[in-house]
Design an enzyme around this catalytic site. Structure first.
Site, short mmCIF file in Angstrom:
data_model
loop_
_atom_site.label_atom_id
_atom_site.label_comp_id
_atom_site.label_asym_id
_atom_site.label_seq_id
_atom_site.Cartn_x
_atom_site.Cartn_y
_atom_site.Cartn_z
N ARG A 187 -2.35 -2.04 -3.52
CA ARG A 187 -3.60 -1.29 -3.30
C ARG A 187 -3.75 -0.26 -4.18
O ARG A 187 -2.57 0.59 -4.22
CB ARG A 187 -3.82 -1.07 -1.97
CG ARG A 187 -5.11 -0.01 -1.75
CD ARG A 187 -4.99 0.26 -0.19
NE ARG A 187 -6.46 0.71 0.19
CZ ARG A 187 -6.82 1.49 1.03
NH1 ARG A 187 -5.77 1.69 2.07
NH2 ARG A 187 -7.87 2.03 1.04
N ASN B 218 0.98 -1.21 -0.09
CA ASN B 218 0.05 -0.02 0.12
C ASN B 218 0.78 1.15 0.04
O ASN B 218 1.59 1.43 1.02
CB ASN B 218 -0.96 -0.18 1.25
CG ASN B 218 -1.98 1.12 1.36
OD1 ASN B 218 -1.62 2.02 0.55
ND2 ASN B 218 -2.70 0.98 2.34
N GLU C 51 -8.15 -6.12 4.77
CA GLU C 51 -7.85 -5.61 3.44
C GLU C 51 -6.76 -6.39 2.76
O GLU C 51 -6.77 -6.52 1.60
CB GLU C 51 -7.85 -4.24 3.45
CG GLU C 51 -9.12 -3.76 3.57
CD GLU C 51 -9.21 -2.02 3.69
OE1 GLU C 51 -8.75 -1.56 4.83
OE2 GLU C 51 -9.52 -1.10 3.10
N HIS D 250 -12.93 2.17 -0.23
CA HIS D 250 -13.11 1.17 0.83
C HIS D 250 -13.74 -0.26 0.34
O HIS D 250 -14.39 -0.93 0.89
CB HIS D 250 -13.90 1.47 1.97
CG HIS D 250 -13.21 2.24 2.91
ND1 HIS D 250 -13.77 3.29 3.64
CD2 HIS D 250 -11.97 2.72 3.25
CE1 HIS D 250 -13.27 4.12 4.32
NE2 HIS D 250 -11.93 3.84 4.01
N ARG E 294 -12.26 14.19 8.37
CA ARG E 294 -12.98 14.59 7.13
C ARG E 294 -14.27 14.89 7.59
O ARG E 294 -15.07 14.12 8.19
CB ARG E 294 -12.90 13.55 6.18
CG ARG E 294 -11.50 13.37 5.38
CD ARG E 294 -11.57 12.29 4.26
NE ARG E 294 -10.62 11.12 4.88
CZ ARG E 294 -10.53 10.00 4.45
NH1 ARG E 294 -11.52 9.63 3.62
NH2 ARG E 294 -9.43 9.21 4.80
#
Ligand code: ADP
Length: 402
Positions: free
Chosen positions: A94, A10, A389, A183, A244
Site C-alpha cells: 500500500r 502496509n 483493501e 482511500h 481530523r
C-alpha cells in the site's frame, strides 16, 4: 495445485501491518496470516501474528522495519506458513501517494523507487515509510514480484473541474497542489460491486461511496469513473473524521498562527490529531460516542450532529453534480457497523427517492457481505458493502505479477 498466496504490506513510520491471503478467496474469508509490527525503534517492540485464528506475540525491541519483518516471517515459518513454505506469487504494497505520476498499480522495477522518492514532498509522513517497506521486503523476498498500489490512483482521472483548487495556477503547478483523493483502493473495490447488486452494467451506474472509518471520505462515481472525492492534496480534507477536522475555512490556520501564536507543526497536530469527533467530544471511537450521546453528553451530541451535517452536505452536492444517483453505499468501520450514523445520514430524503428500511438497517446479527438497507420502493438503493483493501491490493499485485 497448491493454493497461491499474496503478501500485502502496509508500512507506516513505526509500524507494519501485513496479511498473507489467497487472492481468489471470498471477501469475508479470514486471511491465512495477519499480523503487525509496532513500536519500531522504541525500547520495547511488538510483533504479533495470527495464523489460522491463533495469536502469537513477541515484545522484544524492534530496531528497524527489516528486523520486525524478519521476526514475523520467523514466527510464521515455525508454523510452516513462512514465505519459503508457501507458493507466494506477489507482494502488494500500500502506497499512500501516487501523485500525478501513478494512475494505476505499478510493478516495482527499473526507476520506480526513484519516481516514488520524488513524491515524498506530497506525503512526507507516509511515502518514506511506504518506500522503506518496499525496499525491506524486496531484500527479504528478492525473487517475488513487488507491486505498489496507490491510495490516490482511482482519482487520477477525475475531471479537471473537480481536481483543481482555485488558487494561483503557477504556485499550484510548481508545488503539485491539486485534489488527489485517498482511500481510492476502497472506493474502487466498493463501487465495482454495486452494479451487479443493481443488476446493471458498470457504465450505467451513478453512485456515491462513503468510506467511513477512522479516516473518512466520500466519492462520486459515474460509470466506473471517480468524478469527485472529499479528500484533497492530503487526507485532512472533506468529511469530519475520528481526529481530523475535514473541510474548514483555511483562514482558521492564519488566525491560529497570528492570534494564538501556534507554529505550523502545532496547527498540523491540532487539525490532524486533536480535532474531528475527538476534538468536539473527547473520544474518537463511534461506540464510545454513542454511549456518551445516550448518557446525555451535549458535546458528544454536537460531534455526532456536525459529523452528519458535513456528510449530508457532500452527499447532496454529489447527487446534484452526478444528476441523480442509483446507489449510495456505506463501508469501513463506522459505515459497516454504525446503525445510527446510517440512519441519520439518510433521514428525510424521501423527496430524493431515498428511503431507508429501518429493520434492514438495524439487522447486523450474523450478516456478512454486501446487503441492501433501503426499502423495496426506494428509487435510490442504499447498500452496506464491507471493504477489504488488503484483498483488493492482493488482487492487483497478482494481476501485475503475471
Ligand atoms: P481505519 O480508518 O483505522 O482503517 P476502520 O475502518 O477500521 O478504521 O474504522 C475504525 C472505526 O470504526 C473505529 O474507530 C470506530 O469508530 C468504528 N467502529 C468499529 N466498530 C464499530 C461498531 N460496532 N459500531 C460503531 N462504530 C464502530
Amino acid at each position: 495445485m497448491s493454493t497461491q498466496y499474496a503478501l500485502v504490506l502496509n508500512s507506516g513510520s513505526s509500524s507494519i501491518k501485513f496479511q498473507v491471503l489467497d487472492p481468489n478467496a471470498a471477501a469475508t474469508d479470514e486471511p491465512l496470516v495477519s499480523g503487525l509490527v509496532e513500536k519500531i525503534g522504541e525500547p520495547t517492540g511488538l510483533v504479533r501474528v495470527k495464523i489460522n485464528g491463533e495469536k502469537q506475540e513477541d515484545t522484544s525491541a524492534v530496531a528497524s522495519h527489516a528486523v520486525g519483518l524478519k521476526r514475523a516471517f520467523l514466527m510464521m515459518s515455525e508454523k510452516n506458513v513462512g514465505p519459503q513454505d508457501l507458493d507466494l506469487i506477489a507482494v502488494g504494497h500500500r502506497v499512500v501517494h501516487g501523485g500525478e505520476e501513478f494512475a494505476a498499480p505499478q510493478l516495482v522495477e527499473g526507476d520506480v523507487i526513484e519516481r516514488l522518492k520524488k513524491l515524498i514532498p506530497l506525503a512526507p509522513l507516509h511515502n518514506p515509510a511506504n518506500i522503506e517497506g518496499i525496499e525491506t521486503a524486496q531484500e527479504l523476498l528478492p525473487n517475488v514480484p513487488h507491486v505498489a498500489v496507490f491510495d490516490t490512483a482511482f482519482f487520477a482521472n477525475m475531471p479537471e473541474s473537480a481536481a483543481n483548487y482555485a488558487i494561483n495556477r503557477e504556485v499550484a503547478k510548481e508545488y503539485g497542489i491539486r485534489r488527489y483523493g485517498f482511500h481510492g483502493t476502497s472506493h474502487e473495490y466498493i463501487s465495482q460491486q454495486v452494479p451487479s447488486l443493481l443488476g446493471k452494467e458498470p457504465s450505467e451506474v451513478k453512485q456515491i461511496t462513503l468510506h467511513l472509518g477512522n479516516g473518512a471520505s466520500a466519492s462520486a462515481v459515474d460509470g466506473g469513473r471517480a468524478v469527485d472525492t472529499t479528500m484533497g492534496l492530503t487526507p485532512l480534507a472533506g468529511l469530519v473524521m475520528g481526529t481530523r477536522c475535514g473541510d474548514i475555512d483555511p483562514g482558521i490556520i492564519f488566525h491560529l498562527s497570528r492570534s494564538a501564536g501556534m507554529s505550523v507543526d502545532d496547527i498540523d497536530t491540532l487539525l490532524n490529531r486533536k480535532s474531528g469527533i475527538k476534538g468536539l467530544s473527547g473520544v474518537n471511537d463511534f461506540r464510545e460516542l454513542e454511549t456518551l450521546v445516550n448518557d446525555g453528553d451535549a458535546n458528544a451530541k454536537l460531534a455526532f450532529d456536525v459529523y452528519i451535517h458535513t456528510l449530508r452536505r457532500f452527499i447532496g452536492s454529489y447527487m446534484l453534480n452526478l444528476g441523480g444517483v442509483d446507489a449510495i453505499t456505506f463501508t469501513a468501520g463506522v459505515g459497516e457497523n454504525d446503525v445510527n450514523v446510517r440512519k441519520a445520514a439518510m433521514a428525510n430524503l424521501e423527496a430524493f427517492g431515498i428511503k431507508l428500511d429501518d429493520s434492514r438497517n438495524a439487522n447486523t446479527e450474523g450478516v456478512h457481505g454486501a446487503r441492501e438497507i433501503s426499502t423495496d420502493d426506494s428509487t435510490v438503493k442504499v447498500f452496506v458493502v464491507p471493504t477489504n483493501e488488503e484483498l483488493a491490493i492482493a488482487r492487483y499485485a497478482v494481476k501485475l505479477a503475471k
